[in-house]
Scaffold this active site. Structure first.
Site, PDB file in Angstrom:
ATOM      1  N   HIS A 359       6.649   8.735 -13.898  1.00 19.18           N
ATOM      2  CA  HIS A 359       5.784   7.669 -14.595  1.00 19.18           C
ATOM      3  C   HIS A 359       5.531   7.955 -16.280  1.00 19.18           C
ATOM      4  O   HIS A 359       4.671   7.362 -16.806  1.00 19.18           O
ATOM      5  CB  HIS A 359       4.253   7.590 -14.243  1.00 19.18           C
ATOM      6  CG  HIS A 359       4.123   7.292 -12.616  1.00 19.18           C
ATOM      7  ND1 HIS A 359       3.944   6.113 -12.128  1.00 19.18           N
ATOM      8  CD2 HIS A 359       4.197   8.045 -11.296  1.00 19.18           C
ATOM      9  CE1 HIS A 359       3.935   5.962 -10.901  1.00 19.18           C
ATOM     10  NE2 HIS A 359       3.984   7.263 -10.518  1.00 19.18           N
ATOM     11  N   LYS A 550      -7.358  -0.532 -21.547  1.00 17.77           N
ATOM     12  CA  LYS A 550      -6.671   0.454 -20.900  1.00 17.77           C
ATOM     13  C   LYS A 550      -6.887   1.767 -21.644  1.00 17.77           C
ATOM     14  O   LYS A 550      -7.952   1.809 -22.324  1.00 17.77           O
ATOM     15  CB  LYS A 550      -5.072   0.208 -21.205  1.00 17.77           C
ATOM     16  CG  LYS A 550      -4.903   0.015 -23.057  1.00 17.77           C
ATOM     17  CD  LYS A 550      -3.409  -0.335 -23.428  1.00 17.77           C
ATOM     18  CE  LYS A 550      -3.277  -1.823 -23.178  1.00 17.77           C
ATOM     19  NZ  LYS A 550      -2.073  -1.768 -22.143  1.00 17.77           N
ATOM     20  N   ARG A 551      -6.686   2.972 -20.903  1.00 17.19           N
ATOM     21  CA  ARG A 551      -7.035   4.305 -21.458  1.00 17.19           C
ATOM     22  C   ARG A 551      -6.626   4.165 -23.011  1.00 17.19           C
ATOM     23  O   ARG A 551      -5.569   3.612 -23.596  1.00 17.19           O
ATOM     24  CB  ARG A 551      -5.938   5.281 -20.780  1.00 17.19           C
ATOM     25  CG  ARG A 551      -6.372   5.564 -19.535  1.00 17.19           C
ATOM     26  CD  ARG A 551      -7.865   6.012 -19.317  1.00 17.19           C
ATOM     27  NE  ARG A 551      -7.800   7.332 -19.808  1.00 17.19           N
ATOM     28  CZ  ARG A 551      -8.030   8.593 -19.209  1.00 17.19           C
ATOM     29  NH1 ARG A 551      -8.420   8.457 -17.934  1.00 17.19           N
ATOM     30  NH2 ARG A 551      -8.233   9.503 -19.748  1.00 17.19           N
ATOM     31  N   LYS A 556      -0.434   3.917 -27.230  1.00 16.21           N
ATOM     32  CA  LYS A 556      -0.860   2.323 -26.779  1.00 16.21           C
ATOM     33  C   LYS A 556      -1.184   1.659 -27.904  1.00 16.21           C
ATOM     34  O   LYS A 556      -1.438   0.523 -28.054  1.00 16.21           O
ATOM     35  CB  LYS A 556      -1.942   2.589 -25.668  1.00 16.21           C
ATOM     36  CG  LYS A 556      -1.373   3.182 -24.267  1.00 16.21           C
ATOM     37  CD  LYS A 556      -2.648   3.202 -23.298  1.00 16.21           C
ATOM     38  CE  LYS A 556      -2.172   4.148 -21.895  1.00 16.21           C
ATOM     39  NZ  LYS A 556      -1.329   2.967 -21.121  1.00 16.21           N
ATOM     40  N   THR A 658       0.716  -1.643 -16.188  1.00 16.45           N
ATOM     41  CA  THR A 658       0.349  -2.842 -14.947  1.00 16.45           C
ATOM     42  C   THR A 658      -0.755  -3.873 -15.422  1.00 16.45           C
ATOM     43  O   THR A 658      -0.935  -4.775 -14.786  1.00 16.45           O
ATOM     44  CB  THR A 658      -0.134  -2.238 -13.631  1.00 16.45           C
ATOM     45  OG1 THR A 658      -0.898  -0.947 -13.970  1.00 16.45           O
ATOM     46  CG2 THR A 658       1.289  -1.454 -12.956  1.00 16.45           C
ATOM     47  N   LYS A 662      -1.561  -7.970 -14.240  1.00 14.45           N
ATOM     48  CA  LYS A 662      -2.909  -8.380 -14.065  1.00 14.45           C
ATOM     49  C   LYS A 662      -3.305  -9.645 -15.112  1.00 14.45           C
ATOM     50  O   LYS A 662      -3.896 -10.802 -14.656  1.00 14.45           O
ATOM     51  CB  LYS A 662      -3.938  -7.375 -14.019  1.00 14.45           C
ATOM     52  CG  LYS A 662      -3.562  -6.420 -12.808  1.00 14.45           C
ATOM     53  CD  LYS A 662      -4.585  -4.934 -13.383  1.00 14.45           C
ATOM     54  CE  LYS A 662      -3.729  -3.972 -12.302  1.00 14.45           C
ATOM     55  NZ  LYS A 662      -4.185  -2.686 -12.752  1.00 14.45           N
TER      56      LYS A 662
HETATM   57  C1  26Q Z   1      -1.750  16.203 -14.912  1.00 18.03           C
HETATM   58  C2  26Q Z   1      -2.311  17.387 -15.073  1.00 18.03           C
HETATM   59  C3  26Q Z   1      -3.476  18.014 -14.766  1.00 18.03           C
HETATM   60  C4  26Q Z   1      -4.391  16.667 -15.071  1.00 18.03           C
HETATM   61  C5  26Q Z   1      -4.069  15.440 -15.061  1.00 18.03           C
HETATM   62  C6  26Q Z   1      -2.797  15.063 -15.212  1.00 18.03           C
HETATM   63  C7  26Q Z   1      -2.454  13.587 -15.044  1.00 18.03           C
HETATM   64  C8  26Q Z   1      -3.270  12.711 -14.484  1.00 18.03           C
HETATM   65  C9  26Q Z   1      -2.873  11.484 -14.221  1.00 18.03           C
HETATM   66  C10 26Q Z   1      -1.259  13.223 -15.981  1.00 18.03           C
HETATM   67  C11 26Q Z   1      -0.877  11.693 -15.894  1.00 18.03           C
HETATM   68  C12 26Q Z   1      -1.818  10.806 -15.097  1.00 18.03           C
HETATM   69  C13 26Q Z   1      -1.550   9.445 -15.303  1.00 18.03           C
HETATM   70  C14 26Q Z   1      -0.613   9.001 -15.631  1.00 18.03           C
HETATM   71  C15 26Q Z   1      -0.381   7.350 -15.671  1.00 18.03           C
HETATM   72  O1  26Q Z   1      -1.441   6.871 -15.322  1.00 18.03           O
HETATM   73  N1  26Q Z   1       0.904   6.614 -16.041  1.00 18.03           N
HETATM   74  C16 26Q Z   1       1.051   5.381 -16.048  1.00 18.03           C
HETATM   75  O2  26Q Z   1       1.476   5.169 -14.722  1.00 18.03           O
HETATM   76  C17 26Q Z   1       1.546   3.508 -14.755  1.00 18.03           C
HETATM   77  C18 26Q Z   1       1.837   3.302 -13.047  1.00 18.03           C
HETATM   78  O3  26Q Z   1       3.435   3.529 -12.953  1.00 18.03           O
HETATM   79  C19 26Q Z   1       2.675   2.823 -15.615  1.00 18.03           C
HETATM   80  O4  26Q Z   1       2.459   1.715 -15.479  1.00 18.03           O
HETATM   81  C20 26Q Z   1       2.008   3.433 -17.029  1.00 18.03           C
HETATM   82  O5  26Q Z   1       2.966   3.030 -17.952  1.00 18.03           O
HETATM   83  C21 26Q Z   1       1.788   4.754 -16.989  1.00 18.03           C
HETATM   84  O6  26Q Z   1       1.387   5.206 -18.299  1.00 18.03           O
END
Ligand code: 26Q
Length: 818
Positions: A359, A550-551, A556, A658, A662
């Site tokens: 991702h 978004k985050r 971004k 995503t 939406k």
């Molecule tokens: C990793 C290690 C420790 C703690 C947290 C994490 C962690 C948690 C969540 C690392 C990454 C995430 C989330 C990533 C994420 O949301 N990526 C997004 O995924 C979407 C679905 O595929 C895409 O549409 C987005 O482009 C992408 O940024």
């Protein structure tokens, strides 16, 4: 009509649960009473569906899909489930008969926020689609006590508050205490030999954690198939404690109790720079181990004596990013240590079963775990990873003799001062398929992130562009638009979004257009109320709603948006410009608690809002708001009330996005870069129905190659850039706190701005202006919106799941007969 469909039948069930489940008189009930009673009513219906569905899957012995994810961002369930089951309208009548509003009843439910953002929400959409398609697919995750923090704003800064969601959401899950799991952690390896003198390591002296499953039913559209999401809570092992208690080590026993319960206590926020936290590693192992034991138990129960070689015919395991990548080592360990399968056969089984979705391309976001830490927590797994690596590197050396570079790049272990396990490499080596989440992302994955692996195994790499579920993001979020579309083309599009195409010709129908705009206008009015309640800021529903939700992250580029707001403000107050229409700039999103720049961006937006909204000269022209605590429920209220959807990441950085889907599905026009799924959205809805601007990923790479990025030149050339940056330095947006915003011009003028804000700024400004001008022409605006809704069918998560089933899982659908 069955016993759940009519208002009378539902009212009877509600009375039953008021009396028998809640122990209250059914004559007088509050919103919360009705919320709970309806939730129990729905749960009864889903429990029946779950049993029926399980029997059907059992009969057909179809291949099962297991979706392993540290995050499932579910949001609220009641309203969505009622829509999916076709019970919502009846419930409205029931609520009314008790003198309550159904919306207020649904508002009693807290969001289940067991995820950070896109990755977690994608997992939830995919569960919904698997159930709707009658694909035997199940989610595995952690039943966190605390979900993602709630975001409060104090003095313009984000303050994190705990989210104890379960206290108010007690009816969601079914506890399965009888299926609890024993999970070992820590301990040591006994380097023993078996009686033939073969090396036979034993993992010993481990601690034990118990994993208790909680099932959340996931109904497909219409409720015929009900799958489930299985979430595990960590509990201390009482057996084990008793042993220690008996040995008299009371304190140690209590200590262990506390530390094992910590494992499912809280969801880790996605931090910009992530350093190896032991608790997070134990969480990742806990999920993986619980899931694999459950999967294996199911396989053995359904196919006694079948032999493990058949395991991949019955199970496909999908890793949602690398967070559950320990599954590769855990499956190997179970097969080799517990079931005496030899290594080569076990490896063949593993690499036919597991697949991995990537991702992100951000190198700093790739998961790595210190070898020392892993050795301590999971000594046997560390050994297995070394062995996988040894065999893998041998095979690479055979193909590329003498090439040291490729060995060090593809190794599962990063050498250096502190050795680390590269989880992406582990996931890729152990997988049958590796996929990116949009066309561009899947290309960049192969060419930039892991080119060596892509050359080794070209057929391993595939694309599945993300999708979103229309059940939540159309049917639940925008019931009025659904009703309009249903009137025009029938209701089939809820489970076959491609059918929305049929509303295309309606764009030429003035009555349809008027109704389309009227629905948008009512949604904007509702959102305005939500905004007022949260911020005390009044916004005008007739203005253009320009939303970036978004985050908060540098890539971004909320900063690019903020800078455009500054420029537009200055054009109004300094140049006396009157924009063609009023614009309301709406921001929402959480910053990782440890991410300084993201938090400063939130403060900046509040500074802009304070100054601009107070300035009389902007009346009827420009408004700025930051809506706190962005979450699934707020997204539902926003996507149906947006005119312009901001998707402005630096090209090459947003894997897919995503949120972009939406908004567009609900008729918002995308203002975006050629990044992630924006490219595919543009191709599907038509160039004339989006506002695309900015450099491509390729152009940016080329610029880096040829002399680099020098934003100071843009500052010197462009009077608007100059004026906006100078204004931010001048303290006019932060009179009470001089110097507060000076960092922005330093940042944006630095050659090291990895996100090239200023490079895209002039182009962005133009695109913003073009959208505002088009907005003044209601006919054009309605047509463009309708075209977006009509042509977004491709981005249904149903399509994504069918592609996963075909390209990755080799799984088939098991629909009910008749
Ligand atoms: C990793 C290690 C420790 C703690 C947290 C994490 C962690 C948690 C969540 C690392 C990454 C995430 C989330 C990533 C994420 O949301 N990526 C997004 O995924 C979407 C679905 O595929 C895409 O549409 C987005 O482009 C992408 O940024």
């Amino acid at each position: 009509m069955n016993q759940y469909d009519t208002p009378e039948a539902i009212a009877a069930r509600v009375r039953h649960h008021m009396l028998c489940t809640l122990g209250k008189s059914p004559d007088k009930l509050t919103e919360n009473d009705l919320y709970l009673a309806l939730s129990y009513t729905v749960r009864d219906r889903l429990a029946e569906g779950m049993v029926e569905t399980a029997a059907r899957y059992e009969r057909t012995d179809a291949k099962r899909v297991y979706y392993l994810s540290m995050e499932f961002l579910i949001g609220r369930s009641l309203q969505k489930n009622l829509y999916v089951l076709g019970m919502y309208e009846s419930c409205k009548k029931v609520a009314k008969s008790f003198g309550l509003s159904m919306e207020a009843v649904c508002d009693e439910e807290p969001d289940a926020a067991l995820g950070n953002g896109g990755l977690g929400r994608l997992a939830a959409c995919y569960l919904d689609s698997m159930a709707t398609l009658a694909l035997p697919g199940f989610g595995y995750g952690i039943h966190y006590d605390y979900g993602l923090f709630r975001q409060d704003i104090q003095n313009g800064y984000q303050v994190e508050k705990p989210d104890h969601w379960q206290s108010a959401a007690g009816t969601l899950h079914v506890e399965r205490a009888d299926q609890a799991m024993v999970i070992p952690l820590y301990g040591k390896i006994d380097h023993a030999e078996d009686r033939w003198g073969n090396y036979n390591p034993m993992w010993m002296d481990w601690n034990v954690v118990i994993g208790v499953p909680y099932d959340i039913p996931i109904p497909g559209y219409g409720g015929r198939s009900v799958n489930y999401l299985r979430l595990f809570t960590a509990r201390p092992s009482t057996d084990f404690d008793i042993k220690i208690f008996n040995q008299g080590d009371y304190l140690r026993a209590v200590e262990q109790k506390i530390s094992s319960e910590k494992i499912s206590k809280i969801l880790y926020p996605q931090d910009k720079l992530y350093s190896g936290k032991e608790l997070r590693l134990t969480q990742e192992y806990f999920l993986t181990a619980c899931a694999l034991r459950d999967i294996m138990r199911g396989f053995l129960a359904r196919h006694p004596g079948r032999g493990f070689a058949h395991f991949p015919d019955h199970a496909a395991i999908q890793l949602n990013d690398t967070h559950p990548a320990l599954a590769v080592a855990e499956l190997m360990r179970m097969l080799v240590d517990e079931h005496w399968v030899d290594w080569e056969a076990a490896w063949d089984i593993t690499t036919k079963t597991i697949s991995y979705t990537n991702h992100t391309l951000l190198p700093e976001a790739l998961e790595k775990w210190p070898v020392d830490l892993m050795q301590n927590v999971l000594p046997r797994h560390m050994q297995i990873i070394f062995e996988i690596n040894r065999r893998f590197l041998d095979s690479v050396a055979e193909i590329h003799p003498g090439d040291e570079g490729i060995l060090s790049r593809t190794s599962l272990i990063e050498e250096g001062e502190e050795k680390q396990v590269r989880m992406a490499n582990l996931a890729i080596v152990g997988s049958r398929r590796v996929n990116g989440v949009s066309k561009l992302h899947s290309e960049l994955l192969k060419t930039r992130l892991v080119p060596d692996f892509a050359r080794l195994w070209p057929e391993k790499f595939v694309n599945v562009t993300n999708g979103i579920t229309p059940r939540r993001f159309l049917l639940t979020a925008n019931p009025e638009l659904c009703a309009l579309a249903r009137k025009a083309v029938g209701g089939g599009f809820i489970s076959d979004m491609a059918l929305l195409k049929k509303i295309e010709p309606m764009a030429e129908d003035p009555a349809f257009r008027d109704e389309y705009l009227a629905i948008r206008r009512r949604n904007k009015e509702k959102l305005s109320k939500v905004i007022f309640e949260a911020t005390l800021i009044t916004v005008d529903p007739d203005s253009l709603f320009d939303i970036q939700a978004k985050r908060i992250h540098e890539y971004k580029r909320q900063l690019l948006n903020a800078l455009a707001v500054v420029a537009e403000y200055l054009a109004i107050v300094e140049d006396g410009q009157v924009p063609p229409a009023p614009r309301t700039c709406i921001f929402a999103g959480k910053a990782a608690p440890g991410y300084r720049t993201a938090k400063d961006i939130i403060k900046l937006i509040h500074c802009l809002a304070d100054t601009i909204n107070r300035d009389k000269r902007t009346k009827g022209a420009l408004r700025v708001v930051f809506v706190p605590d962005f979450r699934v429920t707020l997204a539902e209220r926003m996507v149906c009330a947006t005119d312009v959807s901001e998707q402005i990441s630096t090209a090459g950085y947003e894997a897919s996005g995503t949120g972009n889907m939406k908004f567009a599905l609900n008729g918002a026009l995308t203002l975006g870069t050629l990044d992630g799924a924006n490219i595919e959205i543009m191709q599907k809805v038509g160039k004339e129905n989006v506002y695309i601007f900015g450099r491509t990923a390729e152009e940016l790479a080329l610029m880096e190659e040829k002399g680099g990025y020098h934003p100071i030149e843009l500052y010197n050339q462009d009077a608007e850039v100059r004026r906006a940056l100078d204004a931010l330095r001048s303290d006019r947006f932060n009179p009470a706190e001089p110097g507060l915003l000076a960092w922005i011009s330093h940042y944006l003028l630095s050659d090291h701005d990895k996100y090239f804000h200023l490079a895209d700024f002039p182009d962005y400004r133009e695109a913003r202006f073009a959208s505002l001008k088009d907005f003044t022409d209601k006919v054009t605006w309605a047509k463009k919106g309708i075209m977006n809704t009509a042509r977004m069918g491709y981005f249904s998560s149903d399509r994504s799941i069918l592609q996963y089933a075909e390209r990755i899982w080799g799984a088939t659908l098991v629909p009910p007969e008749g």
